[in-house]
Design a protein around this motif. Structure first.
Motif, PDB file in Angstrom:
ATOM      1  N   LEU A 178       0.916  -1.267  -0.207  1.00 19.40           N
ATOM      2  CA  LEU A 178       0.023   0.058  -0.119  1.00 19.40           C
ATOM      3  C   LEU A 178       0.787   1.155   0.001  1.00 19.40           C
ATOM      4  CD1 LEU A 178      -2.739   1.570   0.288  1.00 19.40           C
ATOM      5  CD2 LEU A 178      -2.664   1.025   2.770  1.00 19.40           C
ATOM      6  N   SER A 179       1.730   1.157   0.994  1.00 20.04           N
ATOM      7  CA  SER A 179       2.751   2.269   0.913  1.00 20.04           C
ATOM      8  C   SER A 179       3.439   2.637  -0.428  1.00 20.04           C
ATOM      9  CB  SER A 179       3.936   2.206   1.920  1.00 20.04           C
ATOM     10  OG  SER A 179       3.380   2.159   3.403  1.00 20.04           O
ATOM     11  N   ARG A 180       3.700   1.700  -1.337  1.00 17.70           N
ATOM     12  CA  ARG A 180       4.457   1.801  -2.471  1.00 17.70           C
ATOM     13  C   ARG A 180       3.389   2.189  -3.617  1.00 17.70           C
ATOM     14  NH1 ARG A 180       8.093  -2.791  -5.543  1.00 17.70           N
ATOM     15  NH2 ARG A 180       8.058  -1.754  -7.669  1.00 17.70           N
ATOM     16  N   VAL A 181       2.093   1.681  -3.463  1.00 13.08           N
ATOM     17  CA  VAL A 181       1.248   2.055  -4.800  1.00 13.08           C
ATOM     18  C   VAL A 181       0.813   3.232  -4.708  1.00 13.08           C
ATOM     19  CG1 VAL A 181       1.058  -0.435  -5.268  1.00 13.08           C
ATOM     20  CG2 VAL A 181      -0.698   0.879  -3.913  1.00 13.08           C
ATOM     21  N   VAL A 182       0.327   3.787  -3.443  1.00  7.32           N
ATOM     22  CA  VAL A 182      -0.156   5.176  -3.202  1.00  7.32           C
ATOM     23  C   VAL A 182       0.708   6.229  -3.666  1.00  7.32           C
ATOM     24  CG1 VAL A 182      -1.823   4.571  -1.383  1.00  7.32           C
ATOM     25  CG2 VAL A 182       0.473   5.530  -0.802  1.00  7.32           C
ATOM     26  N   ASN A 183       2.011   5.779  -3.695  1.00 10.25           N
ATOM     27  CA  ASN A 183       2.850   6.845  -4.273  1.00 10.25           C
ATOM     28  C   ASN A 183       3.044   6.871  -5.683  1.00 10.25           C
ATOM     29  OD1 ASN A 183       3.684   8.605  -1.770  1.00 10.25           O
ATOM     30  ND2 ASN A 183       4.127   6.699  -1.017  1.00 10.25           N
ATOM     31  N   GLU A 184       2.738   5.781  -6.429  1.00 13.07           N
ATOM     32  CA  GLU A 184       2.903   5.757  -7.955  1.00 13.07           C
ATOM     33  C   GLU A 184       1.921   6.865  -8.555  1.00 13.07           C
ATOM     34  OE1 GLU A 184       3.734   1.908  -9.511  1.00 13.07           O
ATOM     35  OE2 GLU A 184       3.605   0.890  -7.458  1.00 13.07           O
ATOM     36  N   ASP A 185       2.713   7.651  -9.422  1.00 13.07           N
ATOM     37  CA  ASP A 185       1.831   8.750 -10.183  1.00 13.07           C
ATOM     38  C   ASP A 185       1.652   8.169 -11.793  1.00 13.07           C
ATOM     39  OD1 ASP A 185       0.688  11.165 -11.516  1.00 13.07           O
ATOM     40  OD2 ASP A 185       1.548  12.330 -10.050  1.00 13.07           O
ATOM     41  N   LEU A 186       0.426   7.895 -12.114  1.00 18.90           N
ATOM     42  CA  LEU A 186       0.440   7.411 -13.382  1.00 18.90           C
ATOM     43  C   LEU A 186      -0.099   8.488 -14.606  1.00 18.90           C
ATOM     44  CD1 LEU A 186      -1.606   4.095 -12.518  1.00 18.90           C
ATOM     45  CD2 LEU A 186       0.734   4.389 -13.011  1.00 18.90           C
ATOM     46  N   ARG A 187       0.262   9.613 -14.172  1.00 21.32           N
ATOM     47  CA  ARG A 187      -0.332  10.705 -15.115  1.00 21.32           C
ATOM     48  C   ARG A 187       0.282  10.495 -16.315  1.00 21.32           C
ATOM     49  NH1 ARG A 187      -0.252  15.953 -11.278  1.00 21.32           N
ATOM     50  NH2 ARG A 187       1.165  14.714  -9.945  1.00 21.32           N
ATOM     51  N   SER A 188       1.655  10.194 -16.247  1.00 16.13           N
ATOM     52  CA  SER A 188       2.474  10.195 -17.592  1.00 16.13           C
ATOM     53  C   SER A 188       2.065   9.043 -18.613  1.00 16.13           C
ATOM     54  CB  SER A 188       4.090   9.824 -17.182  1.00 16.13           C
ATOM     55  OG  SER A 188       4.081   8.517 -16.524  1.00 16.13           O
ATOM     56  N   VAL A 189       1.189   8.194 -18.271  1.00 12.83           N
ATOM     57  CA  VAL A 189       0.905   7.106 -19.225  1.00 12.83           C
ATOM     58  C   VAL A 189      -0.622   7.338 -19.637  1.00 12.83           C
ATOM     59  CG1 VAL A 189       2.300   5.246 -18.096  1.00 12.83           C
ATOM     60  CG2 VAL A 189      -0.045   5.632 -17.532  1.00 12.83           C
ATOM     61  N   MET A 190      -1.289   8.329 -19.079  1.00 12.20           N
ATOM     62  CA  MET A 190      -2.665   8.486 -19.326  1.00 12.20           C
ATOM     63  C   MET A 190      -2.652   9.055 -20.931  1.00 12.20           C
ATOM     64  SD  MET A 190      -4.269  10.029 -15.831  1.00 12.20           S
ATOM     65  CE  MET A 190      -4.093   9.149 -14.160  1.00 12.20           C
ATOM     66  N   PRO A 191      -1.980   9.760 -21.233  1.00 13.51           N
ATOM     67  CA  PRO A 191      -2.192  10.509 -22.671  1.00 13.51           C
ATOM     68  C   PRO A 191      -2.014   9.368 -23.754  1.00 13.51           C
ATOM     69  CG  PRO A 191      -0.728  11.667 -21.598  1.00 13.51           C
ATOM     70  CD  PRO A 191      -0.947  10.655 -20.536  1.00 13.51           C
ATOM     71  N   GLY A 192      -1.475   8.043 -23.203  1.00 10.13           N
ATOM     72  CA  GLY A 192      -1.249   7.022 -24.416  1.00 10.13           C
ATOM     73  C   GLY A 192      -2.517   6.158 -24.424  1.00 10.13           C
ATOM     74  N   ILE A 193      -3.458   6.370 -23.681  1.00  7.91           N
ATOM     75  CA  ILE A 193      -5.036   5.580 -23.728  1.00  7.91           C
ATOM     76  C   ILE A 193      -5.590   6.003 -24.846  1.00  7.91           C
ATOM     77  CG2 ILE A 193      -6.961   4.899 -22.532  1.00  7.91           C
ATOM     78  CD1 ILE A 193      -5.500   5.518 -19.893  1.00  7.91           C
ATOM     79  N   SER A 194      -6.007   4.845 -25.664  1.00  6.12           N
ATOM     80  CA  SER A 194      -6.622   5.369 -26.849  1.00  6.12           C
ATOM     81  C   SER A 194      -8.195   4.613 -26.831  1.00  6.12           C
ATOM     82  CB  SER A 194      -6.098   4.756 -28.192  1.00  6.12           C
ATOM     83  OG  SER A 194      -5.774   3.359 -27.933  1.00  6.12           O
ATOM     84  N   ALA A 195      -8.352   3.845 -25.824  1.00  9.34           N
ATOM     85  CA  ALA A 195      -9.582   3.428 -25.880  1.00  9.34           C
ATOM     86  C   ALA A 195     -10.630   4.434 -25.311  1.00  9.34           C
ATOM     87  CB  ALA A 195      -9.826   2.344 -24.566  1.00  9.34           C
ATOM     88  N   PRO A 196     -11.939   4.369 -25.978  1.00  4.26           N
ATOM     89  CA  PRO A 196     -13.051   5.166 -25.146  1.00  4.26           C
ATOM     90  C   PRO A 196     -13.021   5.021 -23.640  1.00  4.26           C
ATOM     91  CG  PRO A 196     -13.887   4.036 -27.147  1.00  4.26           C
ATOM     92  CD  PRO A 196     -12.602   3.372 -26.457  1.00  4.26           C
ATOM     93  N   THR A 197     -13.166   6.301 -22.850  1.00  2.13           N
ATOM     94  CA  THR A 197     -13.112   6.081 -21.535  1.00  2.13           C
ATOM     95  C   THR A 197     -14.046   6.888 -20.802  1.00  2.13           C
ATOM     96  OG1 THR A 197     -10.653   6.043 -21.585  1.00  2.13           O
ATOM     97  CG2 THR A 197     -11.371   6.807 -19.390  1.00  2.13           C
ATOM     98  N   LEU A 198     -14.505   6.373 -19.876  1.00  3.46           N
ATOM     99  CA  LEU A 198     -15.713   6.979 -19.115  1.00  3.46           C
ATOM    100  C   LEU A 198     -15.180   7.137 -17.731  1.00  3.46           C
ATOM    101  CD1 LEU A 198     -18.559   8.118 -18.551  1.00  3.46           C
ATOM    102  CD2 LEU A 198     -19.235   5.522 -17.998  1.00  3.46           C
ATOM    103  N   LEU A 199     -15.348   8.310 -16.748  1.00  7.19           N
ATOM    104  CA  LEU A 199     -15.012   8.325 -15.498  1.00  7.19           C
ATOM    105  C   LEU A 199     -16.285   8.675 -14.977  1.00  7.19           C
ATOM    106  CD1 LEU A 199     -12.293  11.117 -16.187  1.00  7.19           C
ATOM    107  CD2 LEU A 199     -11.886   8.741 -16.088  1.00  7.19           C
ATOM    108  N   VAL A 200     -16.241   7.884 -13.886  1.00  9.02           N
ATOM    109  CA  VAL A 200     -17.544   7.904 -12.802  1.00  9.02           C
ATOM    110  C   VAL A 200     -17.071   8.437 -11.364  1.00  9.02           C
ATOM    111  CG1 VAL A 200     -19.740   7.157 -12.130  1.00  9.02           C
ATOM    112  CG2 VAL A 200     -18.638   6.192 -14.366  1.00  9.02           C
ATOM    113  N   TRP A 201     -17.605   9.431 -11.033  1.00  9.67           N
ATOM    114  CA  TRP A 201     -17.230  10.096  -9.420  1.00  9.67           C
ATOM    115  C   TRP A 201     -18.092  10.392  -8.691  1.00  9.67           C
ATOM    116  CZ3 TRP A 201     -12.435   9.134 -11.706  1.00  9.67           C
ATOM    117  CH2 TRP A 201     -11.405   9.229 -10.898  1.00  9.67           C
TER     118      TRP A 201
END
Length: 253
Positions: A178-201
């Protein structure tokens, strides 16, 4: 029906339901497949759903070492390969969203649905860092001034009183993960997503706030955001009727 599959020495539990195009459903941290059972039931109306217990949760084995998001994602990719799943829809809540983001950035998927998802490194306040370093100092002093057993007992009592519920209830290895994964920032890979994406919040989500949703909406090409007033981190449970309607619409589109 529920089944087990062994991947790299880890026995993974999953449930398969419905029929149609494949959909992989991934729960959040501290949860299991039953937490997202309501999502599974709706998705199974049109899709063949694979609802996974992540390693360390539900009936799946705990990882053998301290995993990061990469290892969890690689496991889901290998599970899909072993089960003959091609171009699945990915649905991830909270921590499951982290895996969905990374997998969709490098694996062909049909659609991506992120529900109150993690993946943006949280902002840390001065109070947070004060708390962390105070705990580290306290641990060092306990180990210097007390017997091993007394120090361990004192540290554990402090941890259960001060730490988050997810951290306090986890095993030592899962705490490290948990300590490891909460500090992983995935913003750098988000522009590489080509699939239609829905965000529900949920608009009242404090674990992964609306700020994170807006960052993802901006970084993932063509992503759409649906938010529910008065709902928190479990928006699919707080507003099940509207959530089901949104999910059905996106899956059929």
């Amino acid at each position: 029906m529920t089944e087990f599959i062994e991947i790299d020495g880890v026995r993974v539990h999953y449930r398969k339901s419905g029929a149609g195009r494949p959909l992989i459903l991934m729960h959040g941290w501290g949860c299991n497949m039953d937490t997202v059972a309501s999502v599974e039931r709706v998705a199974a109306e049109t899709h063949c759903v694979y609802n996974i217990d992540f390693p360390g949760f539900g009936q799946s084995d705990e990882p053998g070492d301290v995993w990061g998001v990469e290892k969890y994602t690689a496991l889901v990719e290998e599970l899909a390969k072993r089960l003959g799943i091609e171009r699945p829809v990915l649905v991830g809540h909270s921590f499951g969203g982290r895996v969905g983001v990374l997998m969709a950035s490098r694996t062909p998927v049909d659609k991506l649905i992120l529900v109150d998802a993690a993946g943006v490194k949280p902002r840390r306040s001065v109070r947070y860092y004060a708390k962390v370093y105070s705990f580290k100092l306290m641990k060092a002093l306990c180990r210097m001034c007390m017997s091993r057993e007394k120090a361990a007992s004192t540290i554990e009592k402090w941890r259960r009183r001060k730490a988050s519920a997810d951290y306090a209830s986890a095993s030592p290895r899962m705490r490290a993960i948990l300590s490891r994964v909460v500090n992983e920032d995935l913003r750098s890979v988000m522009p590489g997503i080509s699939a239609p994406t829905l965000l529900v919040w949920g608009e009242n989500d404090t674990a992964t706030p609306m700020r994170d949703a807006r960052i993802m909406e901006r970084l993932i090409p063509g992503a759409g955001l649906v938010s529910f007033p008065g709902c928190g981190h479990y928006s699919f449970l707080d507003n099940p009727v509207q959530f089901a309607a949104v999910l059905r619409s996106f899956l059929k589109s």
